[in-house]
Design a protein around this motif. Structure first.
Motif, short mmCIF file in Angstrom:
data_model
loop_
_atom_site.label_atom_id
_atom_site.label_comp_id
_atom_site.label_asym_id
_atom_site.label_seq_id
_atom_site.Cartn_x
_atom_site.Cartn_y
_atom_site.Cartn_z
N GLY A 66 0.82 -1.21 0.00
CA GLY A 66 0.00 0.00 0.00
C GLY A 66 0.84 1.24 0.00
O GLY A 66 1.26 1.72 1.06
N TYR A 67 1.11 1.78 -1.19
CA TYR A 67 2.07 2.86 -1.36
C TYR A 67 1.55 4.22 -0.90
O TYR A 67 2.32 5.11 -0.54
CB TYR A 67 2.47 2.96 -2.85
N ASP A 68 0.22 4.39 -0.94
CA ASP A 68 -0.35 5.67 -0.54
C ASP A 68 -1.79 5.46 -0.08
O ASP A 68 -2.37 4.39 -0.30
CB ASP A 68 -0.29 6.70 -1.69
N VAL A 95 4.67 1.39 2.05
CA VAL A 95 4.01 0.14 2.44
C VAL A 95 3.04 0.46 3.58
O VAL A 95 3.16 1.49 4.25
CB VAL A 95 5.01 -0.95 2.90
N GLY A 96 2.06 -0.44 3.78
CA GLY A 96 1.16 -0.32 4.91
C GLY A 96 -0.22 0.20 4.61
O GLY A 96 -1.10 0.18 5.48
N GLY A 97 -0.47 0.69 3.40
CA GLY A 97 -1.74 1.34 3.08
C GLY A 97 -2.91 0.41 2.88
O GLY A 97 -4.07 0.84 2.98
N TRP A 98 -2.67 -0.87 2.60
CA TRP A 98 -3.77 -1.80 2.37
C TRP A 98 -4.29 -2.30 3.72
O TRP A 98 -4.05 -3.44 4.12
CB TRP A 98 -3.32 -2.96 1.50
N ALA A 99 -4.97 -1.44 4.42
CA ALA A 99 -5.45 -1.74 5.77
C ALA A 99 -6.69 -0.90 6.05
O ALA A 99 -6.98 0.09 5.36
CB ALA A 99 -4.37 -1.44 6.80
N SER A 100 -7.43 -1.31 7.06
CA SER A 100 -8.62 -0.54 7.45
C SER A 100 -8.24 0.68 8.27
O SER A 100 -8.92 1.71 8.23
CB SER A 100 -9.58 -1.43 8.23
N HIS A 101 -7.17 0.58 9.06
CA HIS A 101 -6.69 1.67 9.91
C HIS A 101 -5.17 1.63 9.93
O HIS A 101 -4.57 0.55 9.85
CB HIS A 101 -7.21 1.54 11.35
#
Length: 343
Positions: A66-68, A95-101
Motif C-alpha cells: 500500500g504505497y499511498d 508500504v502499509g496502506g492496504w489496511a482498514s486503519h
C-alpha cells in the motif's frame, strides 16, 4: 482508542490470490502520531513489483503493501494538533496502506480539500507527486513546449498529461491502440506503442521533443533519449520492461542509472535524470515540506476541476487480490483503488 485493523499481507513472491487477510491490534499512539481510518488506497506498479520481489528497496516479507492512502483522522497522540481530528488527509507510505486503519506521523499527513472524494483524491497522491515533481522540478517544462509521455493512459501517465496540458504544454502520449481514445480525451496526441514509436513521434515533432517521461526502461530508453530536441530532458522513473526478468531485482535499475550518468557526461546538450520519489528523504524536513507543497498544488488543481481523477476500478479491501490482478492486466486507464468493505 483501541483499534483492531484489518490488513492485507503479502507473504512472499506469491500470486495475487495468495494474499492474506489478517487482523492486528494497533499500538497506542505516541507523541506526534495519528490514527487514520483508511478510505482509499491505491494499487500501483510498485505493489506489482513487490509481489514479484522486484521492487528496488522493498522490505522483507511478510509485509502489508500500500504505497499511498487517503483517510480520516480519528485520534491524535500527545503534542499533535487536535484540530486534525475528523479531517480527511492523504499520506505517502510506500508500504502499509492496504489496511482498514493505520498509525502515521502527523508530519506526513497532507490535508485533502473538502470537495474531493477520498477515492478521487487517492488517484493524485503518489501519481500526482510523481507527475508534478518530474514536470516542474526535474524537466522544468514551460508553456509552448512539446513532451512525450510513455504509458499516457496509466496512473502516472494520465496525471502527467493533464498537468502538462494545464501548464500549456503540448503532449504526445504512447498507449495501446485500444486506449487511443482515452489518451486523446486527456488532451494528448496518441501514439501506438506497438508500432514504430520513434517514427510516429518524429512525424508529430520533427525537431524532437523538449522532454520525455519514460517508466519503461530497457532498450527503448535509447529511443527516448534520441527523440530529445537540443536542450531537452529525459526523465526515467522505472524499468517496467524488465519486470519479468529473473535475477537480482536491482540490476535493471542500476544499469539504467549508469546509462543516464553516461549520457550526462557526454557533450550532447541533452539531460537525463532518474526520478525517485524518495530522493532527499535523509533531509526529512525538506522532503516533507516539498511533498506537502507539491501535493497541495495538485489537489488544488483537482478541486478546481482542472485535473480529473482517472479511476480504473474500485474494489473493497477484501478483494485486493482481484484488484491487483486487474491492475497487472495492463488493460485499464487510470488507477485501481481499494475502498473499505461495506459494513
Amino acid at each position: 482508542m483501541s483499534i483492531t485493523a484489518v490488513e492485507i499481507v503479502l507473504p512472499g513472491t506469491v500470486e495475487p490470490e495468495e494474499l492474506l487477510t489478517t487482523r492486528r491490534e494497533l499500538p497506542p499512539l505516541r507523541a506526534g502520531q495519528a490514527l487514520v481510518r483508511v478510505e482509499a488506497s491505491g494499487v500501483s506498479f510498485a505493489e506489482q513489483q513487490m509481489r514479484r520481489g522486484k521492487y528496488y528497496d522493498q522490505p522483507a516479507y511478510p509485509f502489508v503493501p500500500g504505497y499511498d492512502l487517503v483517510g480520516t483522522v480519528l485520534e491524535v497522540g500527545s503534542d499533535a494538533d487536535a484540530a486534525l481530528m475528523g479531517r480527511r488527509v492523504a499520506a505517502l507510505t510506500k508500504v502499509g496502506g492496504w489496511a482498514s486503519h493505520v498509525v502515521l506521523e502527523t508530519a506526513d499527513l497532507v490535508e485533502v480539500p473538502a470537495d474531493l472524494a477520498a477515492d478521487e483524491a487517492e488517484t493524485f497522491v503518489v501519481n500526482g507527486i510523481t507527475a508534478w515533481q518530474m514536470l516542474h522540478r526535474y524537466a522544468k517544462v514551460r508553456a509552448g513546449q512539446t513532451i512525450l509521455v510513455h504509458g499516457a493512459n496509466g496512473g502516472v501517465g494520465s496525471t502527467l498529461v493533464q498537468l502538462a496540458r494545464a501548464a500549456g504544454v503540448r503532449v504526445i502520449g504512447t498507449a495501446s491502440a485500444r486506449n487511443a481514445e482515452a489518451v486523446t480525451a486527456l488532451g494528448a496526441a496518441p501514439v501506438d506503442y506497438r508500432g514504430d514509436v520513434p517514427a510516429q513521434v518524429r512525424a508529430l515533432a520533427p525537431a524532437g521533443v523538449d522532454a520525455v517521461f519514460d517508466h519503461v526502461g530497457g532498450p527503448g530508453i535509447v529511443d527516448s533519449f534520441r527523440l530529445l530536441a537540443p536542450g531537452g530532458t529525459l526523465v526515467a522513473y522505472g524499468s517496467a520492461s524488465t519486470k519479468d526478468e529473473s535475477g537480482n531485482s536491482r540490476l535493471p535499475v542500476l544499469r539504467l542509472f549508469a546509462r543516464l550518468l553516461l549520457w550526462n557526461a557526454l557533450p550532447n546538450n541533452r539531460h537525463a535524470h532518474f526520478y525517485n520519489i524518495w530522493s532527499g528523504l535523509r533531509r526529512r524536513t525538506t522532503f516533507r515540506t516539498r511533498l506537502t507543497e507539491d501535493l497541495t498544488a495538485v489537489f488544488a488543481l483537482a478541486a478546481q476541476g482542472v485535473l480529473h481523477p482517472q479511476i480504473a476500478a474500485r474494489f473493497p479491501l477484501s478483494q485486493a487480490a482481484q484488484a491487483l490482478t486487474l491492475a497487472e492486466s495492463r488493460t485499464v486507464t487510470g488507477k485501481v483503488v481499494l475502498v473499505p468493505d461495506e459494513q
